[in-house]
Every structure is written in C-alpha cells, then in structure tokens.
Design a protein around this motif. Structure first.
Motif, PDB file in Angstrom:
ATOM      1  N   ALA A  16       0.807  -1.220   0.000  1.00 35.66           N
ATOM      2  CA  ALA A  16       0.000   0.000   0.000  1.00 35.66           C
ATOM      3  C   ALA A  16       0.840   1.269   0.000  1.00 35.66           C
ATOM      4  CB  ALA A  16      -0.909   0.005   1.224  1.00 35.66           C
ATOM      5  N   ARG A  17       2.063   1.197   0.479  1.00 41.41           N
ATOM      6  CA  ARG A  17       2.876   2.416   0.654  1.00 41.41           C
ATOM      7  C   ARG A  17       3.414   2.930  -0.671  1.00 41.41           C
ATOM      8  NH1 ARG A  17       9.171   1.387   1.971  1.00 41.41           N
ATOM      9  NH2 ARG A  17       9.483  -0.482   0.702  1.00 41.41           N
ATOM     10  N   ASP A  18       3.853   4.169  -0.651  1.00 38.76           N
ATOM     11  CA  ASP A  18       4.635   4.736  -1.740  1.00 38.76           C
ATOM     12  C   ASP A  18       6.094   4.625  -1.306  1.00 38.76           C
ATOM     13  OD1 ASP A  18       6.057   6.340  -3.516  1.00 38.76           O
ATOM     14  OD2 ASP A  18       4.398   7.744  -3.780  1.00 38.76           O
ATOM     15  N   SER A  19       6.816   3.667  -1.863  1.00 34.52           N
ATOM     16  CA  SER A  19       8.175   3.371  -1.398  1.00 34.52           C
ATOM     17  C   SER A  19       9.160   4.496  -1.690  1.00 34.52           C
ATOM     18  CB  SER A  19       8.678   2.066  -2.028  1.00 34.52           C
ATOM     19  OG  SER A  19       8.679   2.169  -3.447  1.00 34.52           O
ATOM     20  N   ASN A  70      -2.359   7.068   2.028  1.00 33.77           N
ATOM     21  CA  ASN A  70      -2.258   8.046   0.946  1.00 33.77           C
ATOM     22  C   ASN A  70      -2.407   9.461   1.521  1.00 33.77           C
ATOM     23  OD1 ASN A  70      -2.558   9.736  -1.266  1.00 33.77           O
ATOM     24  ND2 ASN A  70      -3.746   8.234  -2.445  1.00 33.77           N
ATOM     25  N   PRO A  71      -1.377  10.325   1.417  1.00 30.47           N
ATOM     26  CA  PRO A  71      -1.456  11.672   2.011  1.00 30.47           C
ATOM     27  C   PRO A  71      -2.640  12.496   1.537  1.00 30.47           C
ATOM     28  CG  PRO A  71       0.802  11.166   1.353  1.00 30.47           C
ATOM     29  CD  PRO A  71      -0.063  10.068   0.799  1.00 30.47           C
ATOM     30  N   ARG A  72      -3.164  12.175   0.349  1.00 30.49           N
ATOM     31  CA  ARG A  72      -4.277  12.959  -0.182  1.00 30.49           C
ATOM     32  C   ARG A  72      -5.609  12.578   0.451  1.00 30.49           C
ATOM     33  NH1 ARG A  72      -3.137  13.235  -6.740  1.00 30.49           N
ATOM     34  NH2 ARG A  72      -1.087  14.250  -6.618  1.00 30.49           N
ATOM     35  N   ARG A  73      -5.714  11.364   1.006  1.00 30.59           N
ATOM     36  CA  ARG A  73      -7.010  10.898   1.489  1.00 30.59           C
ATOM     37  C   ARG A  73      -7.023  10.527   2.974  1.00 30.59           C
ATOM     38  NH1 ARG A  73     -10.234   9.218  -2.923  1.00 30.59           N
ATOM     39  NH2 ARG A  73     -11.421   7.874  -1.542  1.00 30.59           N
ATOM     40  N   ARG A  74      -5.883  10.310   3.558  1.00 33.33           N
ATOM     41  CA  ARG A  74      -5.809   9.796   4.931  1.00 33.33           C
ATOM     42  C   ARG A  74      -6.116  10.891   5.962  1.00 33.33           C
ATOM     43  NH1 ARG A  74       0.835   9.526   5.056  1.00 33.33           N
ATOM     44  NH2 ARG A  74       1.140  11.764   5.471  1.00 33.33           N
ATOM     45  N   THR A  75      -6.294  10.451   7.184  1.00 30.50           N
ATOM     46  CA  THR A  75      -6.412  11.346   8.338  1.00 30.50           C
ATOM     47  C   THR A  75      -5.327  10.972   9.342  1.00 30.50           C
ATOM     48  OG1 THR A  75      -8.801  11.576   8.072  1.00 30.50           O
ATOM     49  CG2 THR A  75      -7.879  12.111  10.246  1.00 30.50           C
ATOM     50  N   LEU A  76      -4.579  11.977   9.814  1.00 28.52           N
ATOM     51  CA  LEU A  76      -3.561  11.757  10.836  1.00 28.52           C
ATOM     52  C   LEU A  76      -3.894  12.587  12.063  1.00 28.52           C
ATOM     53  CD1 LEU A  76      -0.208  11.941   8.801  1.00 28.52           C
ATOM     54  CD2 LEU A  76      -1.475   9.895   9.446  1.00 28.52           C
ATOM     55  N   ARG A  77      -3.579  12.049  13.234  1.00 24.62           N
ATOM     56  CA  ARG A  77      -3.702  12.819  14.476  1.00 24.62           C
ATOM     57  C   ARG A  77      -2.296  13.176  14.949  1.00 24.62           C
ATOM     58  NH1 ARG A  77      -7.676   8.754  16.240  1.00 24.62           N
ATOM     59  NH2 ARG A  77      -9.769   9.578  15.877  1.00 24.62           N
ATOM     60  N   ARG A  78      -2.053  14.449  15.122  1.00 32.18           N
ATOM     61  CA  ARG A  78      -0.727  14.896  15.575  1.00 32.18           C
ATOM     62  C   ARG A  78      -0.673  14.902  17.097  1.00 32.18           C
ATOM     63  NH1 ARG A  78       1.013  20.402  13.186  1.00 32.18           N
ATOM     64  NH2 ARG A  78       2.139  19.178  11.645  1.00 32.18           N
ATOM     65  N   LEU A  79       0.424  14.380  17.639  1.00 29.59           N
ATOM     66  CA  LEU A  79       0.637  14.440  19.085  1.00 29.59           C
ATOM     67  C   LEU A  79       1.223  15.804  19.421  1.00 29.59           C
ATOM     68  CD1 LEU A  79       0.396  11.341  18.641  1.00 29.59           C
ATOM     69  CD2 LEU A  79       2.050  11.059  20.490  1.00 29.59           C
ATOM     70  N   ARG A  80       0.622  16.489  20.376  1.00 31.86           N
ATOM     71  CA  ARG A  80       1.075  17.826  20.759  1.00 31.86           C
ATOM     72  C   ARG A  80       1.428  17.856  22.236  1.00 31.86           C
ATOM     73  NH1 ARG A  80       0.388  21.905  17.216  1.00 31.86           N
ATOM     74  NH2 ARG A  80      -0.982  21.609  15.434  1.00 31.86           N
ATOM     75  N   VAL A  81       2.325  18.773  22.584  1.00 28.60           N
ATOM     76  CA  VAL A  81       2.688  18.997  23.982  1.00 28.60           C
ATOM     77  C   VAL A  81       2.559  20.489  24.244  1.00 28.60           C
ATOM     78  CG1 VAL A  81       4.439  18.768  25.759  1.00 28.60           C
ATOM     79  CG2 VAL A  81       4.314  17.075  23.941  1.00 28.60           C
TER      80      VAL A  81
END
Length: 690
Positions: free
Chosen positions: A481-484, A640-651
């Motif tokens: 699935a990844r973009d190598s 896929n960076p165009r479609r995914r959702t990421l949660r950023r860890l913040r401090v």
C-alpha cells in the motif's frame, strides 16, 4: 574622508568632557545598572526594592512584605522591618533616607556589622530605582513617628497632589507626617517608573512577580509575601509562606517519580579574601578579611533525564550560575566517583561525566557570604573564586557519606541513584555510537539498521515518513500500500516495553525500543539531536481496537520520554484506520462505491442515512485489524497523504503532560486506580461493547 577645514572637529580639551553628577549617570546609561530598558529592566527595578526588604527579613527583622501593582502604573512595596535610618549621616549632612535614595554606592551593606549576608551589595539599588522613576514616595515608621520624603527623577522635593504629574517643589526636608507606636517600624515605598526611560511595551509581569515571591518564601522560611495586582477590574491577591525552606522548594520543583528522597547537603567553611578597605586617612589599603561561607543544598533525583539546578547567593537568584554552581557540579562528580569505587556497577573502561550525574536531578543550591563578587549589577553570575573550591569540598563530603551509607533507609536509595548514573553513562556512549554510525541515508549500506526496516528511496527529509506498524500481517499489506519513494515501514511485535516503569538500561535492552531509536537515528534522552532525525514524520499505525490503542500509548510514552523534541516539534502522528466499510450496490453517479466509517457513532449515522435514502449495500464489513484490509483499501484510507487522516501528538504543557504519563503509565498504582475509578462513574454503560 573629511571635507572640513584643517583642524575642524579636532579640538579635544577638558571643557569638552561631560561630567555626570550623582544620578545623572544612571539616567544617561540605565542599561549599565539594570541590564535593559524593556520588561526585564522594569522588573529588575522591582527586584531591587523587594530585595532590600527581604535582606531585612534575612537579617531577622520583619516577617511580612507586601507588593502592590496599581492601576495608575505605580508599584508599592511595604515591609515591617527596622525602617530606613532617619537621622543625619555625618559625612554628607543628609538624612539617612536621602542618602539611600540619592547617593550611589551608599547603604548599610558595606563593611561589617549591619548585614552579614545580603543580596544588595553595591548600594545602588534604591538610588537607581529613584533615578528611573518620575515620582517616588517613601514613608518610614521609626522613633514613634511617620517620616516622609518624595523624589522626582532622583531630585528630593514635595509634590502638591497625587500622581507623577502633580506640581513639584525641590526640597530635601525629611517631613514628620504622623505618629505611630514606639515599637512600630517599617518602610513603605511607592514609585512610578519613568516612561521616558523604559520602552513603551515594557510591562510588569505578574507571572514573574508571583514566581519570585514564591521562590523567596521558600528561601526565607517563615516570611510571608503578599502580592496584590489591582490593575484589572478586580484585585487579585496571592499570599506565599513556607516554613520548609529549600527542601520544600526542591520538592515543589521536582517532577516525575522519585529515585531518592530530598537530600540536604549542608556545611560551612572559611576563606581569606583580600579587599581594598578605606583607612582612617581616606586611602584604600588592600586588607585580608576572613570570610565565612555557608552552604545549603537540597537535591533529589527523579526517573527522568532532564535536570533543573537553581542557584542563589544570599537569596538572590543567579540564573547563569557562577563559582558556587561550578563547585556543586564538581563535588557531585567527585562524590559519585568515590561512591562507585566501592561497587561493581562501573565496568572496566567505563567512566561517568558531569552530564551523567546531573541527569534527572532537581537541585536548589544556596550559599551565604558577606560581600560576594557579582558580575554586574544584575547579579546573574557569582564570581568569588574561593567559593568553587569550598562548595565542592562540602558537597563531596556530604553526598559521599550518603552514597556510602550503611543505614537501612539510605542504602537502597544510594544504590538506585548510582545505578541511574551508570545507566546514563552507558546511554550516552550508545547514543553517540548510534549517531556516528547512522548519520543519514548515504551510509545506509554500511550501517547496522535493522533488517526488518523497509526503507524509502528518497533522501529529502521534508518528504520522508516512517510508519511504525503493529504485526507482520499488517506489514505485508502496508508494503503493497505504501509509496516506497518516501514512505518507510518498521514492524514491531506486539506491545513494546512500558518505558515509564523501566530503567534506561532495560529500555535499551528491549529489541523493539532499541530498533525504533536506531531507525529514527537521532539518539535518545539528553543526547537527542532533532536535526539528525532521518524522517520528517513518525506515524504510529496500529489496529483500531483496544490493543491498538494500548500500543499507540506505549509508543507515545517512548517518544515523549526519550525523543521528546520530535513530539514538541509536531513530527509524531497516529494513523486513523477505518473500523467499517460499506459497499454500495448500484450507487448513484458521482457517489463513491465504498464508504468508510471511523467510529461506532459514525457507523450508526451512516447506516441510518443510507437506509433513509433507500440505498442498497452489502453487509457492512468490520475490520478487526489492519491485516484484514486489501492494499488498495489501506492506501486509500490510511496511507495516501491525499485521502488519509492523521492525528498529531502535541505537547502544550510539558509539565502537565509529564504528570499524565506518570499517572497512567508509571510505577505508582494508587493515582492510576483512583483515576480509573473516577472515570468509571462517568462512563455510559451503553457504550461498552460486550
């Protein structure tokens, strides 16, 4: 090149010299006396007035100080000490009040007899504040009377009205304005900082003032400091009083789980100092003076790797250290070298450094001595040379006794802190080896990176991403699935070590933790170098279930404790894989054939929505893990960076975050149990998937 007449502008005679009299020098070059004319300089003026009152308390006179910030821009400082002398000073013929507020290098802190150890030593504090104020009023309770005097930019006189703009008449009269009880003494000062001197955006900081008041209350046990901020719509009052001294201060500053109790290292010694003294004939003569140095240190080691050492000379903070801190660090290192000699903890060829000893320490270092040598009026650095030698000797002896103690209460703590120092030494050596061996991708072929790492081809740091993937089954799908080109994969087996409970040595022995640190390539702990990190993003990718949440939490703990700069820089994320997939039958034009939901609530809403619209669909698929997804599904939803959702860890608040990690992941079970029980009462039973 000059184009004027020959000799023009070359005159330089005595009449061209500018002689600044009295306080003119302060107004001409204020930064020389208070460091700057911004907020820092404005606060320094306040420290000078407060420190004078604290010196009285330190000498045993007065147990209460009040500071008030007024809406009109003025500051008031009250004390109940002896009061400034009001009698006539014989050499100048002026009252003691006028001498203190108008004469540079004048006060009761020169020579011997009045104060043994003080923070104000140059005799310029009150006079400098006076010179840099548009108005300063002082009232002194002494000899059964209230004595008053006012100044305008350092010039004594009388104001006809309130505020700095009231009409002013020069006069050096010390006025008697009321009566008090015979035994009532104290000083009240109110001043308005001169806005011709200070920058427009210079403001008094309530936060700094409260921190200084709290700090002073620890350093002078029994002293009450009341701070009132009346600049807003309502008055805000804070009162500080601590009887536990610097031991309580050290405990207040400490964070994380304790390796040792708060230790007190105390002692005194003497040294000879040659200083110029004014003799009976008015000449300065070098004279040997016997000085007494009192040392009091409170320290504690925690299980973290950050160190915090705060230092004071006669209760004045020295944020840039000086000879007392140098001596403290030297004594610590010598004590550990001596203590480790009697153990087998340190192997042949291993060595410890100052940085290893300081890892995880919280320390309050205080010394008291008469007439210390500071570097500049701002007193940020102590310069008295013999102090380093004496502090080192006292600290080495006192801490050495603790490390080699046979007392039942001390022996296990001494052993634990020595093990911590040795582990820090080994971590430092290993981190340096990692950093040297794996600097960047151009050395990838010859490096010792784990074989299980599926690296990416790109060497552009801004693009590269490292996915830390749970399980081999998910790894196989993720590889497809990844973009190598820019996405690297590192699999981990199950749940990694809980590093909040483990020692540094145990963490490094854990294969999964060691692999992650090795692949990130920037070291760990105190030696972590953010610029050396091999990837711009670190992404945790685990199943969307309770086990996956636990794994993400363990990974977050590892990064927060040992690679915190990555988290603080916002470069650590968690992937958000879907929980369900709807496959529509005969979808309308422009509608996706596959729909994904990421929570139970979203699943129920989507189910109701499709049913209401009459849209047919196959039996919804529930993903039990990442391995159940096809490669194209994983790519579209999670990678896929165009479609995914990421949660950023913040401090946002490091101290608060550290407390949460310690509560949820640390050794102390009690607070965690209490947290779970409290949460159980607030939980909706209907949300339990059982």
């Amino acid at each position: 090149m000059s184009t004027g007449k020959p000799g023009e502008g070359r005159e330089y005679e005595a009449r061209h010299l500018l002689v600044l009299e009295g306080l003119e020098a302060v107004r001409k070059r204020p930064a020389m006396y208070i460091g700057s004319t911004d907020t820092r300089g404005l606060m320094h003026c306040l420290w000078e007035i407060i420190d004078n009152a604290v010196d009285e308390a330190l000498a045993g006179f007065g147990d209460r100080i009040e500071v008030r910030l007024n809406a009109d821009g003025s500051i008031q400082v009250f004390d109940v000490a002896r009061g400034i002398p009001v009698d006539i000073e014989p050499r100048t013929g002026l009252s003691g009040v006028e001498v203190v507020f108008t004469k540079l290098h004048a006060g009761g802190k020169f020579g011997a007899g009045t104060y043994n150890a003080t923070g104000g030593l140059h005799g310029v504090g009150a006079s400098v504040v006076n010179a840099l104020s548009t108005r300063l009023d002082v009232e002194v309770d002494r000899n059964g009377a209230i004595w008053a005097m006012s100044f305008r930019r350092g010039v004594p006189g009388i104001f006809d009205g309130d505020g700095p703009d009231a009409p002013f008449t020069p006069s050096n009269e010390l006025r008697k304005v009321g009566r008090v009880g015979k035994n009532v003494t104290g000083t009240r000062i109110r001043y308005w900082p001169d806005r011709q001197i200070f920058l427009k955006d210079a403001q008094l900081s309530r936060t700094q003032l409260l921190a200084r008041a709290r700090q002073t209350s620890f350093l002078v046990p029994g002293l009450e400091l009341r701070v009132t901020d009346a600049r807003g719509e309502t008055e805000e009052v804070e009162v500080f009083k601590h009887d536990g001294g610097i031991g309580e201060f050290c405990d207040f500053l400490s964070t994380g789980a304790a390796v040792t109790d708060v230790l007190r290292l105390q002692g005194s010694d003497q040294f000879t100092e040659t200083v110029p003294m004014l003799d009976d004939h008015g000449a300065m003569t070098p004279t040997d003076v016997e000085r007494t140095l009192e040392v009091d240190v409170a320290l504690r080691w925690g299980n973290g790797y950050d160190s915090q050492v705060v230092s004071f000379v006669n209760i004045i903070a020295t944020p840039k250290g000086g000879t007392h801190v140098t001596g403290f660090e030297r004594g610590l290192t010598r004590a550990f070298l001596r203590g480790l000699d009697g153990t087998r903890l340190l192997k042949a060829g291993e060595e410890i450094t100052k940085e290893d000893v300081l890892e995880g320490i919280t320390a309050v270092v205080t010394v008291r001595l008469a007439e210390p040598q500071f570097e500049g009026q701002t007193k940020e650095v102590l310069g008295t040379p013999p102090v380093a030698r004496l502090v080192a000797r006292i600290v080495e002896a006192e801490l050495g006794d603790f490390l080699t103690s046979n007392k039942a209460a001390q022996r296990p703590q001494a052993r634990a802190v020595m093990e911590k120092v040795v582990s820090a030494s080994r971590t430092r050596v290993q981190a340096r080896a990692h950093k040297e061996a794996q600097r960047r991708k151009n050395a990838l072929e010859s490096s010792t990176l784990p074989a299980k790492l599926a690296d990416c081809r790109s060497t552009e740091l801004d693009r590269t991403e490292l996915f830390i993937v749970e399980g081999d089954s998910a790894l196989g799908t993720a590889k497809l699935a990844r973009d190598s080109e820019f996405q690297a994969l590192l699999p981990i087996r199950g749940k990694i070590l809980n590093v909040q409970k483990a020692s540094v040595g145990d963490m490094l022995k854990n294969a999964e933790c060691a692999s992650i640190i090795q692949v990130v390539g920037a070291g760990s702990g105190r030696t972590f170098d953010l610029d050396a990190a091999r990837y711009s993003k670190i992404i945790f990718m685990a199943d969307a279930d309770a086990d996956g949440a636990h794994i993400r939490t363990l990974l977050a703990t590892l990064f927060f404790k040992y690679m915190r700069p990555m988290v603080e820089a916002g470069r650590v994320y968690t992937a958000v894989p879907p929980l369900h997939r709807f496959e529509l039958i005969g979808p309308r034009k422009g509608t996706e054939k596959f729909l994904y939901t990421y929570s139970e609530a979203e699943y129920r809403r989507k189910l109701a929505e499709l049913t209401k619209k009459g849209q047919s669909f196959k039996e919804p698929q529930r993903y039990k893990g990442l391995g159940e997804m096809d490669a194209d599904q994983l790519a579209d939803t999670t990678m896929n960076p165009r479609r995914r959702t990421l949660r950023r860890l913040r401090v946002d608040e490091a101290a608060a975050a550290e407390a949460v990690f310690e509560k949820l992941m640390g050794n102390d079970v009690g607070p965690r149990k209490e947290f779970i029980v409290e949460g159980a009462y607030a939980l909706d039973a209907g949300r339990i998937d059982a």
